[in-house]
Design a protein around this motif. Structure first.
Motif, short mmCIF file in Angstrom:
data_model
loop_
_atom_site.label_atom_id
_atom_site.label_comp_id
_atom_site.label_asym_id
_atom_site.label_seq_id
_atom_site.Cartn_x
_atom_site.Cartn_y
_atom_site.Cartn_z
N ASP A 5 -44.79 33.19 64.52
CA ASP A 5 -45.16 31.82 64.12
C ASP A 5 -44.75 31.54 62.69
O ASP A 5 -44.29 30.45 62.36
CB ASP A 5 -46.67 31.60 64.28
N LEU A 6 -44.90 32.53 61.83
CA LEU A 6 -44.50 32.39 60.44
C LEU A 6 -42.99 32.19 60.33
O LEU A 6 -42.52 31.36 59.56
CB LEU A 6 -44.96 33.61 59.63
N LYS A 13 -39.07 24.65 57.98
CA LYS A 13 -39.00 24.20 56.59
C LYS A 13 -37.56 24.17 56.11
O LYS A 13 -37.14 23.24 55.42
CB LYS A 13 -39.82 25.13 55.71
N LEU A 14 -36.80 25.21 56.47
CA LEU A 14 -35.40 25.25 56.06
C LEU A 14 -34.59 24.13 56.67
O LEU A 14 -33.69 23.58 56.06
CB LEU A 14 -34.79 26.60 56.45
#
Length: 88
Positions: A5-6, A13-14
């Motif tokens: 998930d991280l 985000k990227l």
């Protein structure tokens, strides 16, 4: 949060896909154009969508001509088509 998930969160985000850019959600959605209203305005003007496939060299030349002119690709293509059809 799980490791996968991280990693997914970091990837989002990227890619710039986490939430609206530049402020709160309500302001970003209010600024988006209303496509239905835009289609109705274009229909009232008698404009019809017309998609064609061009090779990259020709598309590049059209984009360059549009940048050199007023920047309106639709008007440029319409003018060029009118000139070409008038020559026939």
């Amino acid at each position: 949060m799980k490791k996968t998930d991280l990693a997914k969160s970091d990837a989002k985000k990227l890619m710039g896909q986490m939430g609206p850019k530049g402020g709160n959600f309500g302001a970003a959605s209010a600024a988006a154009p209303d496509r239905r209203a835009q289609r109705e305005r274009e229909r009232a003007l008698g404009l019809v969508p017309f998609a064609v496939k061009l090779d990259s060299e020709l598309a590049g030349r059209l984009q360059q001509l549009a940048r050199e002119g007023d920047g309106d690709m639709n008007q440029l293509v319409a003018d060029l088509l009118r000139q070409g059809l008038a020559a026939k």
